[in-house]
Design a protein around this motif. Structure first.
Motif, PDB file in Angstrom:
ATOM      1  N   THR A 115      14.996  -0.372 -23.276  1.00 13.98           N
ATOM      2  CA  THR A 115      15.331  -0.537 -24.692  1.00 13.98           C
ATOM      3  C   THR A 115      16.808  -0.818 -24.945  1.00 13.98           C
ATOM      4  O   THR A 115      17.179  -1.127 -26.083  1.00 13.98           O
ATOM      5  N   ASP A 116      17.639  -0.722 -23.930  1.00 18.08           N
ATOM      6  CA  ASP A 116      19.072  -0.996 -24.096  1.00 18.08           C
ATOM      7  C   ASP A 116      19.314  -2.494 -23.908  1.00 18.08           C
ATOM      8  O   ASP A 116      19.158  -3.016 -22.799  1.00 18.08           O
ATOM      9  N   PRO A 117      19.700  -3.222 -24.951  1.00 17.91           N
ATOM     10  CA  PRO A 117      19.871  -4.670 -24.842  1.00 17.91           C
ATOM     11  C   PRO A 117      20.998  -5.089 -23.910  1.00 17.91           C
ATOM     12  O   PRO A 117      21.070  -6.249 -23.510  1.00 17.91           O
ATOM     13  N   SER A 118      21.870  -4.159 -23.554  1.00 20.18           N
ATOM     14  CA  SER A 118      22.976  -4.504 -22.654  1.00 20.18           C
ATOM     15  C   SER A 118      22.548  -4.546 -21.188  1.00 20.18           C
ATOM     16  O   SER A 118      23.245  -5.123 -20.352  1.00 20.18           O
ATOM     17  N   VAL A 119      21.407  -3.933 -20.872  1.00 24.28           N
ATOM     18  CA  VAL A 119      20.971  -3.838 -19.478  1.00 24.28           C
ATOM     19  C   VAL A 119      20.246  -5.106 -19.058  1.00 24.28           C
ATOM     20  O   VAL A 119      19.294  -5.534 -19.713  1.00 24.28           O
ATOM     21  N   ARG A 120      20.668  -5.685 -17.931  1.00 26.96           N
ATOM     22  CA  ARG A 120      20.060  -6.927 -17.466  1.00 26.96           C
ATOM     23  C   ARG A 120      19.541  -6.840 -16.034  1.00 26.96           C
ATOM     24  O   ARG A 120      18.991  -7.798 -15.502  1.00 26.96           O
ATOM     25  N   VAL A 121      19.698  -5.664 -15.420  1.00 21.31           N
ATOM     26  CA  VAL A 121      19.161  -5.447 -14.076  1.00 21.31           C
ATOM     27  C   VAL A 121      19.142  -3.946 -13.808  1.00 21.31           C
ATOM     28  O   VAL A 121      19.969  -3.200 -14.329  1.00 21.31           O
TER      29      VAL A 121
END
Length: 263
Positions: A45-51
């Motif tokens: 749910t954290d939009p900053s996380v990409r991996v």
């Protein structure tokens, strides 16, 4: 949430989840399941996380279920292992596979039982040269759960999957790479360096395209070729309107690095 069984951090687009019961080879308890579920929900749910990078503390990745957490004595009433799978292990595997981003597993030591199959549920598996994989369920009269009966034959074929499942022999990281069970075997000292370098690469990559790639590959197991081609068309249509596709093309034409936003 104050974690007691895991370490979890998010930095520069990378979420890192470390199983942290090194004295028990990071074996799962009910409490650890709850903490991992919470961390995965934050990741999703954290939009900053990409991996996401998943690994273990100490000398082992994960020894599977902590049998002391659901001890049973001969002659006494058994335990409902089906409930354990339904409430904890199945949701864990499904959550990992559903994450809209790449999941890297860095196997730093023994991965046994549910621990081995937890690693196989991730998208890319790196393993230290000293690491090993053991489908230890047969030693307890059980079957390879945590998605083991699904992943094993698809990754390495029926014959090798059956041998691992029924014999419970230790499979070295080097042989796991040779068999195609994992992506890569690396020197112990280089494991986390390589895992984090890969994570940094994914953290600036076109995340939505990678998430769709992951979803399409998973769907291919159940789809016919016409169904898969239809799915590819639908995904390509949506991706064609994305910022990252337009940015990728512009960067290619201008011969400059792309500035992907993961959208």
């Amino acid at each position: 949430m104050n974690y007691a069984s895991i370490l979890f951090q998010i930095e520069n687009g990378v979420a890192k989840l470390t199983l942290n019961r090194p004295d028990k080879l990071n074996s799962f308890t009910q409490a650890m399941h709850i903490e991992v579920r919470h961390a995965l929900a934050l990741t999703a749910t954290d939009p900053s996380v990409r991996v996401l990078v998943l690994t273990g503390a100490g000398r082992g990745f994960c020894a599977g279920q902590d049998l002391g957490d659901r001890a049973v004595e001969p002659g006494k009433d058994g335990v409902d292992l089906g409930a354990s799978v339904e409430q904890y292990y199945a949701p864990l595997v499904l959550s990992l596979r559903a994450l809209p981003m790449p999941v890297i597993c860095a196997v730093n030591g023994v991965a046994a039982g549910a621990g081995a199959n937890l690693a196989l549920a991730c998208d890319i598996v790196l393993a230290a040269r000293s690491a090993s994989f053991i489908e230890s369920f047969c030693k307890l009269g059980l079957i390879p759960d945590t998605g083991g009966t699904w992943h094993l034959p698809r990754l390495i074929g029926q014959a090798r999957a059956t041998g691992l499942a029924m014999l419970g022999e230790k499979l070295s990281a080097e042989k796991a790479e040779q068999w195609g069970l994992i992506w890569k075997c690396v020197d112990d000292a280089k494991l986390m360096e390589e895992a984090m370098a890969m994570a940094e690469q994914f953290a600036v990559a076109p995340t939505k395209g990678l998430a769709f790639t992951k979803k399409a590959l998973q769907a291919s197991y159940a789809n016919t070729l016409p169904e898969q081609l239809k799915l590819e068309g639908e995904m390509m249509r949506e991706l064609g309107y994305s910022h990252d596709y337009k940015e990728g093309v512009a960067a290619f034409i201008a011969k400059r690095p792309a500035n992907f936003r993961g959208e």
